[in-house]
Enzyme design. Structure first.
Site, PDB file in Angstrom:
ATOM      1  N   LYS A   8     -34.711 -65.478  94.191  1.00 30.40           N
ATOM      2  CA  LYS A   8     -33.438 -65.677  93.912  1.00 30.40           C
ATOM      3  C   LYS A   8     -32.635 -66.299  95.296  1.00 30.40           C
ATOM      4  O   LYS A   8     -33.283 -65.909  96.518  1.00 30.40           O
ATOM      5  CB  LYS A   8     -32.535 -64.468  93.719  1.00 30.40           C
ATOM      6  CG  LYS A   8     -32.456 -63.454  94.932  1.00 30.40           C
ATOM      7  CD  LYS A   8     -31.429 -63.413  95.929  1.00 30.40           C
ATOM      8  CE  LYS A   8     -31.328 -62.406  96.889  1.00 30.40           C
ATOM      9  NZ  LYS A   8     -30.749 -62.931  98.105  1.00 30.40           N
ATOM     10  N   ASP A 140     -31.766 -55.888  94.328  1.00 33.15           N
ATOM     11  CA  ASP A 140     -32.049 -57.231  93.701  1.00 33.15           C
ATOM     12  C   ASP A 140     -33.035 -57.212  92.481  1.00 33.15           C
ATOM     13  O   ASP A 140     -33.235 -58.306  92.082  1.00 33.15           O
ATOM     14  CB  ASP A 140     -32.544 -58.346  94.563  1.00 33.15           C
ATOM     15  CG  ASP A 140     -31.747 -58.577  95.762  1.00 33.15           C
ATOM     16  OD1 ASP A 140     -30.126 -58.514  95.459  1.00 33.15           O
ATOM     17  OD2 ASP A 140     -31.825 -58.959  97.025  1.00 33.15           O
TER      18      ASP A 140
END
Ligand code: C5P
Length: 308
Positions: A8, A140
């Site tokens: 990400k 995350d």
């Protein structure tokens, strides 16, 4: 069972106050990009982990544990506990995502392990159920399961997919060594204490990035990129300032430190412009290496048999 799982980047990252649990309230816009780790799960006598780098040199993965503390192992153990399975699985991880790079490499491996073990054990959990297990392993992990582009709130673990138009062409500047996420957050707290408690945006805003994404406007997105952790990351790694300046001087539409760093991310106007920027940045000697990636891409998914 082999799962591919993306890295990400944070297109915006607003950090609120440190909470009682030690975590900070966030509002962030994540995008999953085409840089993937692979996690293969096979039946074994006990929980085991191996890690290797997809590209030499292997020193890139120094520091990644191969015991029960590896985030992929912790995710598999948490899933086993939650579903009544035995955590007897071998997890072979092939890493392309930089370690401690601000790109959710550890969380990606945890997400990969969840999807791989779910398939191997036929536990049949949906993404939301896997995300609930993953959120306990790393902030995350839920986003790495969903992929795409999404708004993250809470500690970053509450994920809401966002509307985006178009494809974005990024150049990553990878640094020599990683940065500890915990130390970067601690440095932010220190800087905020030093600046006589200037107002901390507890309900921060990501509207500039979100509206640029909605209209598919790369120029506006480049201008709107923002990261509250960037000054702290630069304080801990002053050379990042030079990397960021070089990317902008070489024509990037915008650039910033990804998450807690030290990876820097630059947006280009087109795929050829990104290729050119990557080549120039590699030649400028301001980072260890560069990668060309695109986003958004899907989250963790099982690869067809024979592909891993
Ligand atoms: O959840 P994760 O393992 O990714 O977080 C790593 C560290 O980053 C935490 O231990 C904490 O110090 C810091 N962190 C934080 N606030 C967040 C997310 C992470 O302070 N929202």
């Amino acid at each position: 069972m082999t799962v591919q799982v993306p890295a990400k980047i944070n297109l915006s990252l607003s950090v609120g106050r440190r909470q009682a649990d030690g975590y900070h309230a966030l509002r962030t816009v994540f995008q999953a990009v085409s840089l993937h780790d692979r996690v293969t799960a096979t039946v074994a006598d006990e929980l085991r982990v191996t890690v290797r780098a997809s590209r030499l040199p292997d020193r890139e993965i120094v520091g990644v544990p191969v015991d029960a503390t590896n985030l992929a192992a912790r995710a598999a153990a948490a899933l086993a506990e939650g579903t009544g399975c035995r955590p007897d699985v071998r997890l072979d991880i092939v890493k392309a995502i930089p370690v401690a790079g601000g790109m959710a490499g550890g969380s990606a491996d945890a997400a990969g392990a969840l999807v791989a073990c779910d398939a191997l054990w036929a536990t049949g959990l949906d993404r939301a159920a896997l995300a609930a297990v993953g959120a306990r392993v790393g902030s995350d992990v839920p986003f790495c399961l969903y992929g795409g582009t999404a708004l993250g709130t809470g500690r970053g673990e509450r994920v809401t997919p966002t509307l985006t138009r178009g494809r974005y062409h990024w150049v990553l500047a990878l640094a020599e060594d990683g940065l500890s996420t915990a130390l970067v957050y601690a440095e932010l707290d220190r800087q905020r204490a030093d600046t006589a408690r200037r107002t901390v945006r507890v309900e921060p805003d990501a509207s500039g990035v979100l509206s640029a994404l909605r209209s598919g406007d790369a120029v506006a997105l480049g201008r709107a990129l923002t990261n509250d952790l960037q000054p702290a990351a630069i304080r801990l790694r002053p050379s990042l300032q030079r990397t960021l300046e070089a990317g902008r001087d070489l024509g990037a539409l915008g650039g910033l430190v990804s998450g807690s760093g030290p990876t820097c991310v630059f947006l280009a106007a087109s795929a050829p412009a990104a290729d050119e920027l990557a080549a120039s940045l590699a030649g400028a000697g301001v980072c260890r290496t560069v990668r060309r990636v695109d986003g958004p891409v899907p989250g963790a998914r099982v690869l067809p048999e024979g592909v891993g």
